[in-house]
Design a protein around this motif. Structure first.
Motif, PDB file in Angstrom:
ATOM      1  N   ILE A  46       0.846  -1.195   0.000  1.00 51.35           N
ATOM      2  CA  ILE A  46       0.000   0.000   0.000  1.00 51.35           C
ATOM      3  C   ILE A  46       0.881   1.244   0.000  1.00 51.35           C
ATOM      4  O   ILE A  46       1.771   1.389   0.842  1.00 51.35           O
ATOM      5  CB  ILE A  46      -0.928   0.001   1.234  1.00 51.35           C
ATOM      6  CG1 ILE A  46      -1.802  -1.264   1.221  1.00 51.35           C
ATOM      7  CG2 ILE A  46      -1.774   1.264   1.277  1.00 51.35           C
ATOM      8  CD1 ILE A  46      -2.495  -1.559   2.520  1.00 51.35           C
ATOM      9  N   GLU A  47       0.627   2.111  -0.954  1.00 43.91           N
ATOM     10  CA  GLU A  47       1.316   3.398  -1.049  1.00 43.91           C
ATOM     11  C   GLU A  47       0.309   4.491  -0.717  1.00 43.91           C
ATOM     12  O   GLU A  47      -0.818   4.479  -1.217  1.00 43.91           O
ATOM     13  CB  GLU A  47       1.874   3.583  -2.463  1.00 43.91           C
ATOM     14  CG  GLU A  47       2.609   4.863  -2.681  1.00 43.91           C
ATOM     15  CD  GLU A  47       3.911   4.997  -1.895  1.00 43.91           C
ATOM     16  OE1 GLU A  47       4.440   6.122  -1.846  1.00 43.91           O
ATOM     17  OE2 GLU A  47       4.397   4.003  -1.310  1.00 43.91           O
ATOM     18  N   VAL A  48       0.707   5.423   0.143  1.00 45.88           N
ATOM     19  CA  VAL A  48      -0.166   6.496   0.589  1.00 45.88           C
ATOM     20  C   VAL A  48       0.286   7.811  -0.038  1.00 45.88           C
ATOM     21  O   VAL A  48       1.477   8.124  -0.036  1.00 45.88           O
ATOM     22  CB  VAL A  48      -0.144   6.630   2.128  1.00 45.88           C
ATOM     23  CG1 VAL A  48      -1.020   7.776   2.596  1.00 45.88           C
ATOM     24  CG2 VAL A  48      -0.565   5.319   2.776  1.00 45.88           C
ATOM     25  N   LYS A  49      -0.661   8.551  -0.554  1.00 46.67           N
ATOM     26  CA  LYS A  49      -0.380   9.866  -1.135  1.00 46.67           C
ATOM     27  C   LYS A  49      -1.297  10.888  -0.486  1.00 46.67           C
ATOM     28  O   LYS A  49      -2.510  10.682  -0.404  1.00 46.67           O
ATOM     29  CB  LYS A  49      -0.595   9.866  -2.656  1.00 46.67           C
ATOM     30  CG  LYS A  49       0.301   8.897  -3.411  1.00 46.67           C
ATOM     31  CD  LYS A  49       1.753   9.280  -3.274  1.00 46.67           C
ATOM     32  CE  LYS A  49       2.653   8.321  -4.019  1.00 46.67           C
ATOM     33  NZ  LYS A  49       4.048   8.502  -3.671  1.00 46.67           N
ATOM     34  N   GLY A  50      -0.722  11.969  -0.034  1.00 48.89           N
ATOM     35  CA  GLY A  50      -1.500  13.054   0.554  1.00 48.89           C
ATOM     36  C   GLY A  50      -1.988  14.003  -0.527  1.00 48.89           C
ATOM     37  O   GLY A  50      -1.237  14.369  -1.426  1.00 48.89           O
ATOM     38  N   VAL A  51      -3.240  14.369  -0.446  1.00 50.32           N
ATOM     39  CA  VAL A  51      -3.850  15.272  -1.425  1.00 50.32           C
ATOM     40  C   VAL A  51      -4.457  16.436  -0.640  1.00 50.32           C
ATOM     41  O   VAL A  51      -5.620  16.395  -0.262  1.00 50.32           O
ATOM     42  CB  VAL A  51      -4.921  14.549  -2.266  1.00 50.32           C
ATOM     43  CG1 VAL A  51      -5.460  15.467  -3.345  1.00 50.32           C
ATOM     44  CG2 VAL A  51      -4.356  13.274  -2.875  1.00 50.32           C
ATOM     45  N   PRO A  52      -3.653  17.478  -0.390  1.00 51.14           N
ATOM     46  CA  PRO A  52      -4.147  18.570   0.446  1.00 51.14           C
ATOM     47  C   PRO A  52      -5.020  19.576  -0.282  1.00 51.14           C
ATOM     48  O   PRO A  52      -5.535  20.496   0.326  1.00 51.14           O
ATOM     49  CB  PRO A  52      -2.856  19.242   0.922  1.00 51.14           C
ATOM     50  CG  PRO A  52      -1.888  18.989  -0.188  1.00 51.14           C
ATOM     51  CD  PRO A  52      -2.241  17.618  -0.719  1.00 51.14           C
ATOM     52  N   ASN A  53      -5.206  19.410  -1.586  1.00 52.57           N
ATOM     53  CA  ASN A  53      -5.938  20.412  -2.362  1.00 52.57           C
ATOM     54  C   ASN A  53      -7.149  19.773  -3.020  1.00 52.57           C
ATOM     55  O   ASN A  53      -7.016  18.890  -3.854  1.00 52.57           O
ATOM     56  CB  ASN A  53      -5.000  20.997  -3.428  1.00 52.57           C
ATOM     57  CG  ASN A  53      -5.599  22.156  -4.168  1.00 52.57           C
ATOM     58  OD1 ASN A  53      -6.634  22.684  -3.785  1.00 52.57           O
ATOM     59  ND2 ASN A  53      -4.947  22.559  -5.242  1.00 52.57           N
ATOM     60  N   ALA A  54      -8.334  20.224  -2.635  1.00 52.89           N
ATOM     61  CA  ALA A  54      -9.567  19.762  -3.263  1.00 52.89           C
ATOM     62  C   ALA A  54     -10.477  20.961  -3.452  1.00 52.89           C
ATOM     63  O   ALA A  54     -10.428  21.918  -2.678  1.00 52.89           O
ATOM     64  CB  ALA A  54     -10.257  18.698  -2.407  1.00 52.89           C
ATOM     65  N   ALA A  55     -11.283  20.915  -4.490  1.00 52.82           N
ATOM     66  CA  ALA A  55     -12.171  22.037  -4.794  1.00 52.82           C
ATOM     67  C   ALA A  55     -13.528  21.508  -5.218  1.00 52.82           C
ATOM     68  O   ALA A  55     -13.651  20.396  -5.723  1.00 52.82           O
ATOM     69  CB  ALA A  55     -11.576  22.895  -5.913  1.00 52.82           C
ATOM     70  N   ALA A  56     -14.549  22.327  -5.021  1.00 57.99           N
ATOM     71  CA  ALA A  56     -15.902  21.935  -5.415  1.00 57.99           C
ATOM     72  C   ALA A  56     -16.103  22.026  -6.918  1.00 57.99           C
ATOM     73  O   ALA A  56     -17.004  21.416  -7.463  1.00 57.99           O
ATOM     74  CB  ALA A  56     -16.936  22.785  -4.689  1.00 57.99           C
ATOM     75  N   VAL A  57     -15.264  22.799  -7.596  1.00 56.18           N
ATOM     76  CA  VAL A  57     -15.295  22.877  -9.057  1.00 56.18           C
ATOM     77  C   VAL A  57     -13.867  22.752  -9.564  1.00 56.18           C
ATOM     78  O   VAL A  57     -12.913  22.992  -8.830  1.00 56.18           O
ATOM     79  CB  VAL A  57     -15.916  24.201  -9.579  1.00 56.18           C
ATOM     80  CG1 VAL A  57     -17.387  24.271  -9.234  1.00 56.18           C
ATOM     81  CG2 VAL A  57     -15.185  25.400  -9.046  1.00 56.18           C
ATOM     82  N   ASP A  58     -13.708  22.382 -10.819  1.00 67.22           N
ATOM     83  CA  ASP A  58     -12.386  22.201 -11.402  1.00 67.22           C
ATOM     84  C   ASP A  58     -11.719  23.561 -11.555  1.00 67.22           C
ATOM     85  O   ASP A  58     -12.194  24.437 -12.267  1.00 67.22           O
ATOM     86  CB  ASP A  58     -12.505  21.507 -12.762  1.00 67.22           C
ATOM     87  CG  ASP A  58     -11.168  20.993 -13.259  1.00 67.22           C
ATOM     88  OD1 ASP A  58     -10.129  21.322 -12.640  1.00 67.22           O
ATOM     89  OD2 ASP A  58     -11.161  20.260 -14.256  1.00 67.22           O
TER      90      ASP A  58
END
Length: 129
Positions: A46-58
């Motif tokens: 298992i490889e874990v990647k952090g995704v600190p950036n998310a948005a409600a629209v592209d």
């Protein structure tokens, strides 16, 4: 955080692992993966990647899309929640012909090779958003 999720069965598509079944920072050939878990005769890398950036629209229109698309209203799913778009990796964007994260791509390719080379082996990427 991910170790706790693995030990409590909170990661979709993966079983609940006992503490003794989870080992961290495992080197396999030329890569070091975040976890190796073993359960019922099956090995999981298992490889874990952090995704600190998310948005409600592209936030970044793809080639050929107009800037107008960026100003669209967020879309709700069937439960009324915003559909989120996560970006990995975030930060500086290289030109489209270059790999944004060579190390991440190396890990993904290595996991794919491992998954296709052995029975009783499951490889997974876990994105923490």
């Amino acid at each position: 955080m991910v170790r706790t999720a693995l030990e409590n069965g909170w990661v979709d598509s993966l079983p609940k692992f006992d503490k003794k079944e989870v080992k961290g920072e495992i080197t396999v050939d030329e890569s070091r993966f975040d976890f190796k878990c073993e359960k019922d005769g099956i090995t999981y890398y298992i490889e874990v990647k952090g995704v600190p950036n998310a948005a409600a629209v592209d936030a970044q229109p793809t080639k050929g899309e107009s800037k107008k698309k960026q100003n669209e209203e967020p879309v709700n799913d069937s439960e009324g929640k915003f559909q989120m778009i996560a970006y990995f990796p975030d930060g500086y964007r290289k030109p489209t012909e270059e790999t944004i994260s060579p190390r991440a791509l190396k890990h993904v390719n290595h996991l794919a090779r491992l998954a296709n080379s052995q029975e009783n082996l499951v490889c997974a990427l876990v994105f923490v958003i």
